[in-house]
Design an enzyme around this catalytic site. Structure first.
Site, PDB file in Angstrom:
ATOM      1  N   TYR A  98       2.053   5.498   7.785  1.00  0.00           N
ATOM      2  CA  TYR A  98       2.234   6.766   7.077  1.00  0.00           C
ATOM      3  C   TYR A  98       2.433   7.958   8.020  1.00  0.00           C
ATOM      4  O   TYR A  98       3.252   8.835   7.721  1.00  0.00           O
ATOM      5  CB  TYR A  98       1.073   6.999   6.112  1.00  0.00           C
ATOM      6  CG  TYR A  98       1.208   6.188   4.845  1.00  0.00           C
ATOM      7  CD1 TYR A  98       1.941   6.667   3.765  1.00  0.00           C
ATOM      8  CD2 TYR A  98       0.634   4.923   4.738  1.00  0.00           C
ATOM      9  CE1 TYR A  98       2.079   5.918   2.601  1.00  0.00           C
ATOM     10  CE2 TYR A  98       0.771   4.165   3.587  1.00  0.00           C
ATOM     11  CZ  TYR A  98       1.493   4.667   2.523  1.00  0.00           C
ATOM     12  OH  TYR A  98       1.635   3.914   1.377  1.00  0.00           O
ATOM     13  N   GLU A 140      -3.561   0.803  -2.031  1.00  0.00           N
ATOM     14  CA  GLU A 140      -3.126  -0.386  -1.296  1.00  0.00           C
ATOM     15  C   GLU A 140      -4.307  -1.122  -0.677  1.00  0.00           C
ATOM     16  O   GLU A 140      -4.345  -2.360  -0.674  1.00  0.00           O
ATOM     17  CB  GLU A 140      -2.097   0.009  -0.237  1.00  0.00           C
ATOM     18  CG  GLU A 140      -0.760   0.416  -0.857  1.00  0.00           C
ATOM     19  CD  GLU A 140       0.047   1.373  -0.007  1.00  0.00           C
ATOM     20  OE1 GLU A 140      -0.182   1.440   1.223  1.00  0.00           O
ATOM     21  OE2 GLU A 140       0.916   2.074  -0.567  1.00  0.00           O
ATOM     22  N   TYR A 192       4.997 -10.336  -9.269  1.00  0.00           N
ATOM     23  CA  TYR A 192       6.046 -10.855  -8.396  1.00  0.00           C
ATOM     24  C   TYR A 192       5.470 -11.173  -7.030  1.00  0.00           C
ATOM     25  O   TYR A 192       4.340 -10.786  -6.692  1.00  0.00           O
ATOM     26  CB  TYR A 192       7.189  -9.840  -8.251  1.00  0.00           C
ATOM     27  CG  TYR A 192       6.748  -8.459  -7.798  1.00  0.00           C
ATOM     28  CD1 TYR A 192       6.451  -8.206  -6.460  1.00  0.00           C
ATOM     29  CD2 TYR A 192       6.624  -7.412  -8.713  1.00  0.00           C
ATOM     30  CE1 TYR A 192       6.040  -6.938  -6.046  1.00  0.00           C
ATOM     31  CE2 TYR A 192       6.211  -6.148  -8.306  1.00  0.00           C
ATOM     32  CZ  TYR A 192       5.925  -5.920  -6.970  1.00  0.00           C
ATOM     33  OH  TYR A 192       5.509  -4.676  -6.560  1.00  0.00           O
ATOM     34  N   ARG A 207      12.678  -9.507  -0.183  1.00  0.00           N
ATOM     35  CA  ARG A 207      12.994  -9.149  -1.570  1.00  0.00           C
ATOM     36  C   ARG A 207      11.857  -9.613  -2.472  1.00  0.00           C
ATOM     37  O   ARG A 207      11.118 -10.541  -2.140  1.00  0.00           O
ATOM     38  CB  ARG A 207      14.307  -9.808  -2.039  1.00  0.00           C
ATOM     39  CG  ARG A 207      15.536  -9.440  -1.225  1.00  0.00           C
ATOM     40  CD  ARG A 207      15.929  -7.980  -1.349  1.00  0.00           C
ATOM     41  NE  ARG A 207      17.177  -7.727  -0.640  1.00  0.00           N
ATOM     42  CZ  ARG A 207      17.267  -7.401   0.650  1.00  0.00           C
ATOM     43  NH1 ARG A 207      16.153  -7.285   1.381  1.00  0.00           N
ATOM     44  NH2 ARG A 207      18.436  -7.194   1.210  1.00  0.00           N
ATOM     45  N   GLN A 208      11.763  -8.995  -3.651  1.00  0.00           N
ATOM     46  CA  GLN A 208      10.722  -9.360  -4.610  1.00  0.00           C
ATOM     47  C   GLN A 208      11.319 -10.188  -5.744  1.00  0.00           C
ATOM     48  O   GLN A 208      12.405  -9.859  -6.259  1.00  0.00           O
ATOM     49  CB  GLN A 208      10.055  -8.108  -5.190  1.00  0.00           C
ATOM     50  CG  GLN A 208       9.150  -7.375  -4.222  1.00  0.00           C
ATOM     51  CD  GLN A 208       9.898  -6.580  -3.176  1.00  0.00           C
ATOM     52  OE1 GLN A 208      10.925  -5.965  -3.471  1.00  0.00           O
ATOM     53  NE2 GLN A 208       9.395  -6.577  -1.955  1.00  0.00           N
ATOM     54  N   GLY A 395      14.129  -3.494  -7.686  1.00  0.00           N
ATOM     55  CA  GLY A 395      14.769  -2.607  -6.724  1.00  0.00           C
ATOM     56  C   GLY A 395      14.137  -1.230  -6.783  1.00  0.00           C
ATOM     57  O   GLY A 395      13.108  -1.016  -7.429  1.00  0.00           O
ATOM     58  N   PRO A 396      14.733  -0.240  -6.103  1.00  0.00           N
ATOM     59  CA  PRO A 396      14.163   1.113  -6.091  1.00  0.00           C
ATOM     60  C   PRO A 396      14.059   1.685  -7.503  1.00  0.00           C
ATOM     61  O   PRO A 396      14.944   1.489  -8.338  1.00  0.00           O
ATOM     62  CB  PRO A 396      15.170   1.908  -5.246  1.00  0.00           C
ATOM     63  CG  PRO A 396      15.859   0.875  -4.412  1.00  0.00           C
ATOM     64  CD  PRO A 396      15.930  -0.353  -5.256  1.00  0.00           C
TER      65      PRO A 396
END
Length: 407
Positions: A98, A140, A192, A207-208, A395-396
Site C-alpha cells: 500500500y 484482508e 472464486y 485470473r479468477q 474483471g474490474p
C-alpha cells in the site's frame, strides 16, 4: 473518519480531482510499472491494463470512497470495500504494497494537477487514501485469518487436473485436486479462486474463476470461458488453460474468496431467492442453486439466464436439473438465437417484466454489466430493496466507475 478540515478540503476539490482521475490513473500506472515492471508481469491483469478497464475501476473506486466520506461521513462503504478486499486477498496483496501505491498515486496527482495540490490538499487526500487503504488492510487480514482457519492456508498451492469436460465450444470445466494430497479447503458456493499460470514469455498471470458445485468433496471444479478479444487481445490465461491444461496438468490456485454468497438466512427455507446470470456468469449461480437444492430450500426460487443460444449456454443441464429439485422454483432462459419452439417472449435480451418476483426477494446477479444494470433496475421497479440485490463482476468493477462519472 475525516477531520473537519480535511472533509472541507476534499469536498471543495472533489470535482476537480474526480474530473482528472482518468488521467491521474494513467499516470499512476505508468509510473508504477516503470518502477516495478514485475507488478505488470506477475500481478496485474495485462489484458485489463491494455483495455484501460482496470484504470477506470481504480478511478471509480477512489472517487466513490471519497464522495461517501464527505456525503455520508458516519457510514463506510463496506460492500465496495469487501468486494475489493476479496479480490486483493485472492491475489495475495500484502500491507507493505500500500505505501508503494500511495507513492505513485500521489506523484500522479501532483503531476496532473500541478500547483493546485497545495500542502492542505495533499494532506486531505492523503487522509482519504489511508482511510481506504487501512480499511482494506484490516478486511484482508481478517480474510487471510479466516482462510487459514478453514484450511485455505497461505500463498499458492499446486493443484492437479483430474478431468476436463468441454461444456460448449468455448467453455471447459476442470476438475482439480490438491497435488500434495492434502484436503481441499472449504468454501461457500458463489466464491472464486485465483488461478496463476506461467505464460510462454515467462509472465505469471492471474485470473479468477468461480467454483462450480458445493463443498464436501476432495476436488474442486472451475468453469473457464475462452476469451476471443475481437477489438482487444485474446484472453491470455483463458486461452492458455484451454490449450494446455488436460488431465494430469498442474496449475496454481489461491484459497477461495468472494462475497457473492447466499446469506445465512436464505437457508432457512422461506426467503424468496432470485438468481440471475448471463453467459459465463452462470458458474457461481449454479453453485448457489445446487446449495439451495441440497439444503432443501422451501422458499420460491426464480432462475433467470440470458445467452446467445442454447448451444452457448454452459451448464444448461445442471441449471435445469437443480431448478427441478426445488419444490417452488422456475427457470426463465432467454436466447438471442433460440432453437425452434423456444417461447417468443423468451427470445432476445432478458426482460423481467413478465416474471413474478415475490415480496422480500433477495437477488444475486452475475454477468456483463449492462445485463446486471438492466436486471437490477427492473427488480427495484418490482419492489426489491436495493440492499437485497447483490452482484459479482468478472474483471474490474466498472459499475462504480460509471456511476461516479454520471454524478
Amino acid at each position: 473518519m475525516l477531520s473537519e478540515q480535511s472533509a472541507a478540503t476534499v469536498r471543495a476539490t472533489l470535482p476537480a480531482v474526480g474530473a482528472a482521475l482518468g488521467e491521474i490513473s494513467d499516470r499512476f500506472y505508468e509510473g508504477l510499472f516503470a518502477a516495478h515492471p514485475e507488478l505488470l508481469r506477475d500481478l496485474f491483469n495485462r489484458g485489463n491494463q491494455a483495455s484501460g478497464t482496470q484504470r477506470q475501476a481504480l478511478a471509480g473506486a477512489f472517487s466513490a470512497f471519497a464522495a461517501q466520506l464527505v456525503e455520508r461521513p458516519d457510514e463506510r462503504p463496506d460492500t465496495m470495500l469487501s468486494r475489493i478486499a476479496h479480490k486483493h486477498a485472492s491475489l495475495g496483496i500484502a500491507p507493505e504494497q500500500y505505501p508503494v501505491v500511495h507513492e505513485h498515486l500521489f506523484a500522479a496527482i501532483t503531476d496532473v494537477l500541478g500547483e493546485a495540490v497545495t500542502p492542505e490538499v495533499a494532506a486531505a487526500w492523503t487522509d482519504v487514501y489511508w482511510l481506504m487503504a487501512n480499511a482494506l488492510i484490516a478486511i484482508e487480514k481478517r480474510l487471510y485469518e479466516e482462510s487459514a482457519a478453514t484450511g485455505g492456508g497461505g500463498g499458492w498451492r499446486t493443484w492437479e487436473a483430474v478431468e476436463r469436460v468441454e461444456e460448449t465450444a468455448d467453455v471447459a470445466t476442470f476438475l482439480l485436486r490438491p497435488a500434495d494430497g492434502s484436503p481441499a479447503p472449504d468454501f461457500r458456493p458463489g466464491q472464486y479462486v485465483s488461478v496463476r499460470v506461467e505464460l510462454p514469455d515467462g509472465a505469471r498471470q492471474i485470473r479468477q474463476y468461480s467454483l462450480v458445485g458445493v463443498p464436501g468433496s476432495s476436488v474442486r471444479r472451475i468453469g473457464v470461458k475462452r476469451i476471443h478479444g475481437g477489438t482487444t487481445p485474446d484472453g491470455e490465461v483463458s486461452n492458455h488453460l484451454h490449450a494446455r491444461v488436460h488431465a494430469g496438468s498442474t496449475v496454481e490456485l489461491s484459497a477461495p474468496y468472494g462475497d457473492l454468497v447466499l446469506h445465512h438466512d436464505d437457508g432457512d427455507a422461506d426467503t424468496p431467492v432470485l438468481l440471475a446470470s448471463a453467459g459465463i456468469g452462470v458458474t457461481p449461480v449454479i453453485a448457489m442453486l445446487e446449495q439451495l437444492a441440497v439444503t432443501g430450500h422451501r422458499g420460491q426460487v426464480t432462475v433467470v439466464h440470458a445467452d446467445r443460444s442454447p448451444a452457448e449456454h454452459a451448464l444448461r443441464a445442471e441449471h435445469e436439473a437443480y431448478t427441478a429439485k426445488l419444490p417452488d422454483a422456475s427457470a426463465h432462459f432467454w436466447y438471442e438465437h433460440p432453437e425452434p419452439g423456444h417461447p417468443a417472449d423468451r427470445t432476445g435480451l432478458a426482460d423481467l417484466s413478465g416474471v413474478v418476483v415475490p415480496s422480500g426477494t433477495r437477488a444475486y446477479l452475475c454477468g456483463p454489466l449492462p445485463f446486471m444494470r438492466a436486471v437490477r433496475g427492473r427488480l427495484i421497479e418490482k419492489g426489491v430493496a436495493p440492499a437485497d440485490i447483490h452482484y459479482e463482476v468478472f474483471g474490474p468493477d466498472l459499475w462504480l466507475a460509471q456511476s461516479t462519472q454520471g454524478q
